[in-house]
Scaffold this motif. Structure first.
Motif, mmCIF file in Angstrom:
data_model
loop_
_atom_site.group_PDB
_atom_site.id
_atom_site.type_symbol
_atom_site.label_atom_id
_atom_site.label_comp_id
_atom_site.label_asym_id
_atom_site.label_seq_id
_atom_site.Cartn_x
_atom_site.Cartn_y
_atom_site.Cartn_z
ATOM 1 N N ASN A 40 23.905 6.816 41.715
ATOM 2 C CA ASN A 40 24.949 7.720 41.233
ATOM 3 C C ASN A 40 25.992 7.985 42.310
ATOM 4 O O ASN A 40 27.195 8.026 42.024
ATOM 5 N N ALA A 41 25.533 8.193 43.528
ATOM 6 C CA ALA A 41 26.464 8.445 44.631
ATOM 7 C C ALA A 41 27.357 7.228 44.861
ATOM 8 O O ALA A 41 28.574 7.366 45.075
ATOM 9 N N ARG A 42 26.770 6.050 44.809
ATOM 10 C CA ARG A 42 27.534 4.818 45.013
ATOM 11 C C ARG A 42 28.499 4.588 43.840
ATOM 12 O O ARG A 42 29.604 4.072 44.017
ATOM 13 N N MET A 43 28.062 4.975 42.645
ATOM 14 C CA MET A 43 28.913 4.813 41.464
ATOM 15 C C MET A 43 30.133 5.732 41.557
ATOM 16 O O MET A 43 31.260 5.324 41.238
ATOM 17 N N LYS A 44 29.928 6.975 41.993
ATOM 18 C CA LYS A 44 31.044 7.913 42.131
ATOM 19 C C LYS A 44 32.011 7.461 43.217
ATOM 20 O O LYS A 44 33.231 7.654 43.092
ATOM 21 N N LEU A 45 31.481 6.878 44.256
ATOM 22 C CA LEU A 45 32.340 6.351 45.311
ATOM 23 C C LEU A 45 33.188 5.197 44.778
ATOM 24 O O LEU A 45 34.387 5.096 45.070
ATOM 25 N N ARG A 53 44.554 6.654 35.698
ATOM 26 C CA ARG A 53 45.071 6.997 37.024
ATOM 27 C C ARG A 53 44.038 6.611 38.086
ATOM 28 O O ARG A 53 42.828 6.603 37.796
ATOM 29 N N PRO A 54 44.497 6.293 39.319
ATOM 30 C CA PRO A 54 43.555 5.916 40.385
ATOM 31 C C PRO A 54 42.460 6.956 40.553
ATOM 32 O O PRO A 54 42.723 8.153 40.700
ATOM 33 N N GLY A 55 41.214 6.501 40.496
ATOM 34 C CA GLY A 55 40.068 7.379 40.696
ATOM 35 C C GLY A 55 39.661 8.176 39.477
ATOM 36 O O GLY A 55 38.728 9.001 39.556
ATOM 37 N N LYS A 56 40.309 7.968 38.306
ATOM 38 C CA LYS A 56 40.025 8.777 37.126
ATOM 39 C C LYS A 56 39.362 7.998 35.991
ATOM 40 O O LYS A 56 39.186 8.533 34.904
ATOM 41 N N ALA A 57 38.990 6.754 36.237
ATOM 42 C CA ALA A 57 38.329 5.986 35.183
ATOM 43 C C ALA A 57 36.948 6.581 34.901
ATOM 44 O O ALA A 57 36.235 7.010 35.816
ATOM 45 N N PRO A 58 36.524 6.671 33.612
ATOM 46 C CA PRO A 58 35.215 7.240 33.271
ATOM 47 C C PRO A 58 34.077 6.454 33.934
ATOM 48 O O PRO A 58 34.155 5.237 34.122
ATOM 49 N N LEU A 59 33.002 7.173 34.246
ATOM 50 C CA LEU A 59 31.855 6.537 34.894
ATOM 51 C C LEU A 59 31.247 5.433 34.043
ATOM 52 O O LEU A 59 30.713 4.459 34.565
ATOM 53 N N ILE A 108 32.775 3.290 32.260
ATOM 54 C CA ILE A 108 33.526 2.056 32.488
ATOM 55 C C ILE A 108 33.192 1.485 33.859
ATOM 56 O O ILE A 108 33.019 0.275 34.015
ATOM 57 N N ILE A 109 33.076 2.373 34.847
ATOM 58 C CA ILE A 109 32.675 1.933 36.189
ATOM 59 C C ILE A 109 31.301 1.280 36.127
ATOM 60 O O ILE A 109 31.056 0.237 36.745
ATOM 61 N N ASP A 110 30.424 1.903 35.317
ATOM 62 C CA ASP A 110 29.067 1.372 35.162
ATOM 63 C C ASP A 110 29.101 -0.019 34.534
ATOM 64 O O ASP A 110 28.413 -0.940 34.979
ATOM 65 N N SER A 111 29.910 -0.175 33.488
ATOM 66 C CA SER A 111 29.967 -1.470 32.803
ATOM 67 C C SER A 111 30.534 -2.560 33.699
ATOM 68 O O SER A 111 30.179 -3.736 33.569
ATOM 69 N N ILE A 126 25.907 -2.605 41.849
ATOM 70 C CA ILE A 126 25.554 -1.419 42.627
ATOM 71 C C ILE A 126 24.050 -1.185 42.611
ATOM 72 O O ILE A 126 23.432 -0.890 43.645
ATOM 73 N N ARG A 127 23.428 -1.289 41.425
ATOM 74 C CA ARG A 127 21.975 -1.090 41.343
ATOM 75 C C ARG A 127 21.226 -2.122 42.182
ATOM 76 O O ARG A 127 20.269 -1.785 42.879
#
Length: 439
Positions: free
Chosen positions: A29-34, A45-51, A53-56, A62-63
């Motif tokens: 989770n910490a790595r995902m938020k980073l 906007r930069p840094g505002k994409a939903p988690l 989408i970051i996960d997908s 990351i895992r």
């Protein structure tokens, strides 16, 4: 974290690590938020994409990265805690046991190899050959003659060609009346009688004079490199265009100066040659003695070598060979060298390293500072400015690794010689120097 240890075949061991899922999830989770803060994704906007989408997009990587880091850290901690002697890591495999509580632990099997237990054998029953040779006036004369040959001049002569002459020829060959590939050349120079051409070809040229034209019959050997003409007979039309005889320089002041003796003193030149030749000869016979001593050490101390170490050594050897090819101007970018071709030598090197390491520890054969210094001094002595070389070695501790290793090897050889049955063998200069000693 719970631990299970299992002995497998030979040096292989397996440890099952049970890693805390909460720790894994927290790090993921910490790595995902980073990753979310750094992500630049179209439509957000930069840094505002939903988690989600970051996960997908990055979740799998990351895992995998987090699991790898946590597993290696846990394994390293276990090595320290259990005082394991790990020679190499073989595999990491996630376990999916039916009774595994996926909410609490993540199990992973770590297969590794331990260093073998080494029991030094009885050297007193082993035979070692100690090689040596003598350098006298005859050997110096031979070396001087080699140096003279390296400075040979060729003077044009108007006589028949004889062995030792440099000849320049035109030739055109035919097989069954047809010209064949590689059978013709113009202004082709070579030394007659030195085996640079086929014997029949050279024999046909001997006795010819400048301007002579001659047909020579040449039968190619059955094992000739070009299969298309192997075993066939060709008729060559040869035109001799130049004959030059070899002229060796006189051994005098001028010759001595050409070898770096400033005042041209021939006796100084001979003394310098003896010094350099003796250094090279001593190096070669020392290597031969070392090989014999190492063979005795291997024979006395059988050892199982970790396959992981053999693989790494084979990779190193393959990389060095590719570097050598590159240094020779060969294109090796797409060259894939099979590691199997290095396995035997790599296995020997690993065994030597393990046995020598144990011998050095058990018999306290670490070299003294003076021994290391002597190695450096001997190496530096072959350079124009020895002190510059010596200063370089002592400018950084890393530079001392190679001379220290050589000093250790010499201590090991001396130890083996002190314990084994030693047979002295005096070699001739030619035997030591090989083809370089042929005059």
């Amino acid at each position: 974290m719970s631990v299970t240890v299992e002995k497998l075949d030979n040096l292989e061991r397996k440890i099952v690590l049970a890693l805390n899922w909460e720790d894994i999830r927290a790090k993921v989770n910490a790595r995902m938020k980073l990753a979310q803060k750094r992500a630049r994704i179209d439509g957000f906007r930069p840094g505002k994409a939903p988690l989600r989408i970051i996960d997908s997009m990055y979740g799998y990587g990351i895992r995998d990265e987090v699991l790898n880091e946590i597993t290696h850290k846990a394994f390293e901690e276990l090595i320290v805690a259990e005082k394991l002697k790990v020679a190499g890591l073989k595999s990491l495999t996630a376990l999916e046991d039916a009774d595994q509580d996926d909410e609490k632990v993540y199990k992973i099997a770590v297969v590794f190899e331990e260093f073998p237990e080494i029991k030094l054998g009885d050297l007193s029953i082993q035979e070692v050959t100690k090689f040596s040779t003598e350098i006298g006036d005859a050997e110096i004369d031979k070396t001087v003659n080699i140096l003279r040959q390296q400075r040979t001049r060729f003077n044009h002569v108007e006589r028949e060609a004889r062995n030792g002459d440099r000849v320049i020829i035109d030739f055109a060959g035919k097989i069954d009346g047809e010209i064949f590939a590689g059978g013709s050349a113009e202004n082709y120079p070579f030394l007659l009688g030195k085996g640079q051409m086929l014997p029949d070809f050279e024999a046909g040229i001997a006795g010819m004079k400048e301007g002579d034209v001659k047909e020579v019959s040449v039968t190619f050997p059955e094992d000739y490199q070009s299969k298309d003409i192997a075993g066939k007979t060709a008729i060559f039309t040869i035109t001799l265009k130049n004959v030059s005889e070899a002229v060796l320089p006189e051994v005098n002041e001028e010759f001595a100066k050409s070898l770096g003796i400033e005042d041209g003193d021939v006796q100084k030149m001979r003394a310098e040659i003896k010094k350099n030749v003796s250094r090279e000869v001593n190096r070669r016979v020392s290597e031969m003695t070392k090989d014999s001593a190492i063979n005795a050490l291997l024979a006395a101390t059988p050892v199982d070598v970790p396959s992981s170490m053999v693989t790494e050594e084979a990779k190193t050897m393959a990389a060095r060979m590719k570097e050598n090819f590159a240094a020779q101007g060969m294109d090796q970018r797409d060259l894939e060298l099979p590691l199997d071709m290095f396995n035997e030598q790599a296995s020997r090197r690993v065994a030597i390293s393990l046995i020598m390491g144990e011998l050095v520890r058990e018999e306290k054969l670490e070299p003294s500072e003076e021994q290391v210094r002597n190695v450096i001094n001997e190496f530096a002595d072959s350079y124009e400015d020895p002190q510059e070389v010596i200063d370089w070695y002592y400018s950084d501790k890393k530079n001392l690794q190679a001379p220290t290793s050589l000093a250790i090897e010499q201590n090991v050889v001396d130890y083996v010689l002190s314990k084994a049955k030693v047979a002295d063998k005096v070699l001739t200069f030619d035997e030591v120097m090989g083809q370089q000693a042929q005059a």
